[in-house]
Design an enzyme around this catalytic site. Structure first.
Site, mmCIF file in Angstrom:
data_model
loop_
_atom_site.group_PDB
_atom_site.id
_atom_site.type_symbol
_atom_site.label_atom_id
_atom_site.label_comp_id
_atom_site.label_asym_id
_atom_site.label_seq_id
_atom_site.Cartn_x
_atom_site.Cartn_y
_atom_site.Cartn_z
ATOM 1 N N LYS A 123 1.181 -1.074 0.074
ATOM 2 C CA LYS A 123 0.234 0.227 -0.269
ATOM 3 C C LYS A 123 0.630 1.568 0.375
ATOM 4 O O LYS A 123 0.383 2.668 -0.791
ATOM 5 C CB LYS A 123 -0.886 -0.066 1.093
ATOM 6 C CG LYS A 123 -1.633 -1.228 1.372
ATOM 7 C CD LYS A 123 -2.779 -1.530 0.159
ATOM 8 C CE LYS A 123 -4.134 -0.432 0.121
ATOM 9 N NZ LYS A 123 -5.055 -1.312 -0.743
HETATM 10 N N1 PMP Z 1 -2.645 -7.798 2.839
HETATM 11 C C1 PMP Z 1 -2.576 -6.543 3.718
HETATM 12 C C2 PMP Z 1 -2.252 -6.910 4.972
HETATM 13 C C3 PMP Z 1 -3.369 -5.274 3.273
HETATM 14 O O1 PMP Z 1 -3.389 -4.283 4.105
HETATM 15 C C4 PMP Z 1 -4.241 -4.759 1.802
HETATM 16 C C5 PMP Z 1 -4.955 -3.661 1.659
HETATM 17 N N2 PMP Z 1 -5.987 -3.138 2.770
HETATM 18 C C6 PMP Z 1 -4.392 -5.790 1.235
HETATM 19 C C7 PMP Z 1 -4.027 -7.454 1.186
HETATM 20 C C8 PMP Z 1 -5.201 -6.079 -0.280
HETATM 21 O O2 PMP Z 1 -4.665 -5.061 -0.985
HETATM 22 P P1 PMP Z 1 -5.639 -3.902 -2.101
HETATM 23 O O3 PMP Z 1 -6.566 -3.104 -1.235
HETATM 24 O O4 PMP Z 1 -5.125 -3.645 -3.104
HETATM 25 O O5 PMP Z 1 -7.138 -5.397 -2.397
#
Ligand code: PMP
Length: 368
Positions: A75
């Protein structure tokens, strides 16, 4: 008088002719970075060896290790990008604007990192469920934190989204960059994460597996991969208790789950489910046991949702019968450093009933 120093060192540098030790060529040095924000992206792709072998997997199983980003997760890419795009659009100014964001923590860390470097006030609203480790990092970065009830529906006023919206109305010069429907969330992954995957794989990827929270990662990567490798299979992973998977009949329960960062009770605009070829539902136990295996067997110090993605990848490879010559990329979003008091802790694993025979055999209870 010069002080005579005793020399106990076992190694003395010598000339290459008389030095009996082995030496290695150092790698080409990366350049000096202007700020730590320049150390986001270009993360390593690592072969998953032992787990693939013991699962009888013949295709190439690769892990894109996003915990090497400056703030420790995938992120960071969108944290920096959403701030830069808002600056370009003239909606935020350092020293004047306040950045507010509802997040499961990692986007908050990415934004707080950019805010600390660039000089913005940051306010992060995050559900109680998210780890203390994330909270402490956010605080150290100077962000203000508001915890919200985990069980609040996304559109309830007391949810992390509801509280962020209220604060934005109350605080002058504040913005919500809104990862849930900011187009630069998927675009960051379309432009960088996917390009890196293609470059690291020499343009050949047969399957890509990732969990979805906002869906920005899977959407951005899938869009680019489908343009460049039209036959690629995109697998999304969604915990039991979330409603992101399709068909909707897969989403049978509304249980709470402990894996952080994936799954939601609404469909974010950043997630384009038309790009996902198949969904796999996951459980906490499978996720945490696989994350512990990635650490124990591969030395990959990843977080819980990485275990979810790797577990699902193994199921999908078997379902689709991918064998020799095929290449599967699994995205590992963050680091075990976010979960030191949670799934990294043996007692936490046991008290939550997340262990199995293999875990108990390899992780004897220590009395020290
Ligand atoms: N795994 C973790 C630990 C995250 O913090 C996130 C972000 N919410 C994700 C997976 C999923 O990523 P995305 O928001 O891009 O779908």
């Amino acid at each position: 008088m010069p002080i005579e120093k005793e020399n106990n060192c076992t190694w003395q540098p010598g000339t290459s002719l008389n030095d009996p030790h082995h030496h290695e060529q150092s790698l080409p040095e990366p350049p000096i970075l202007d700020t730590i924000l320049d150390h986001i992206g270009n993360t390593p792709m690592v072969r998953v060896n032992k787990i693939a072998k013991s699962e009888g997997i013949k295709c190439e199983l690769l892990a894109k290790c996003e915990y090497f980003n400056a703030g420790g997760s995938v992120k960071d890419r969108i944290g920096r990008r959403m701030v830069e795009e808002a600056e370009k659009a003239g909606t935020i100014t350092p020293g004047v604007s306040t950045i507010i964001e509802p997040t499961s923590g990692n986007t908050g860390i990415g934004l707080a990192l950019a805010a600390a470097v660039k000089g913005y006030r940051a306010i992060i609203t995050l559900p109680e469920k998210m780890s203390q480790e994330k909270v402490d990092v956010l605080k150290a970065l100077g962000a203000e934190i508001i915890r919200t009830p985990t069980e609040a529906a996304w559109d309830a006023p007391e949810s992390h989204i509801g509280v962020a919206r209220r604060l934005q109305k109350e605080i002058p010069n504040s913005v919500i960059l809104n990862q849930y429907d900011n187009p630069y969330n998927p675009i960051a992954h379309y432009d960088t994460t996917a390009e890196e995957i293609l470059g690291q794989c020499g343009g050949k990827v047969d399957m890509f597996v990732a969990g979805a929270g906002t869906g920005g990662t899977i959407t951005g990567v899938a869009k680019k991969l489908k343009e460049k490798c039209p036959n690629v299979i995109i697998i999304g992973v969604d915990p039991h208790g979330s409603i992101l998977a399709e068909p909707a009949t897969l989403n049978t329960t509304n249980e709470t789950y402990k894996v952080e960062g994936i799954g939601y009770d609404f469909i974010p605009k950043a997630l384009d489910r038309r790009l996902v070829d198949g969904w796999i539902k996951s459980s906490d136990k499978e996720s945490f046991l696989m994350a512990r295996r990635l650490i124990r067997e591969e030395g990959i110090l990843c977080g819980g949702s990485s275990g979810t993605a790797m577990w699902a990848a193994i199921q999908a490879i078997k379902q689709h019968g991918l064998g020799e010559g095929k290449r599967v990329v699994v995205l590992l979003p963050d680091s075990v450093r976010n979960y030191m008091t949670k799934f990294l802790n043996d007692d936490w694993m046991r008290s939550n009933g997340f262990t199995d025979e293999k875990f108990e055999k390899e992780t004897p209870e220590r009395k020290d």
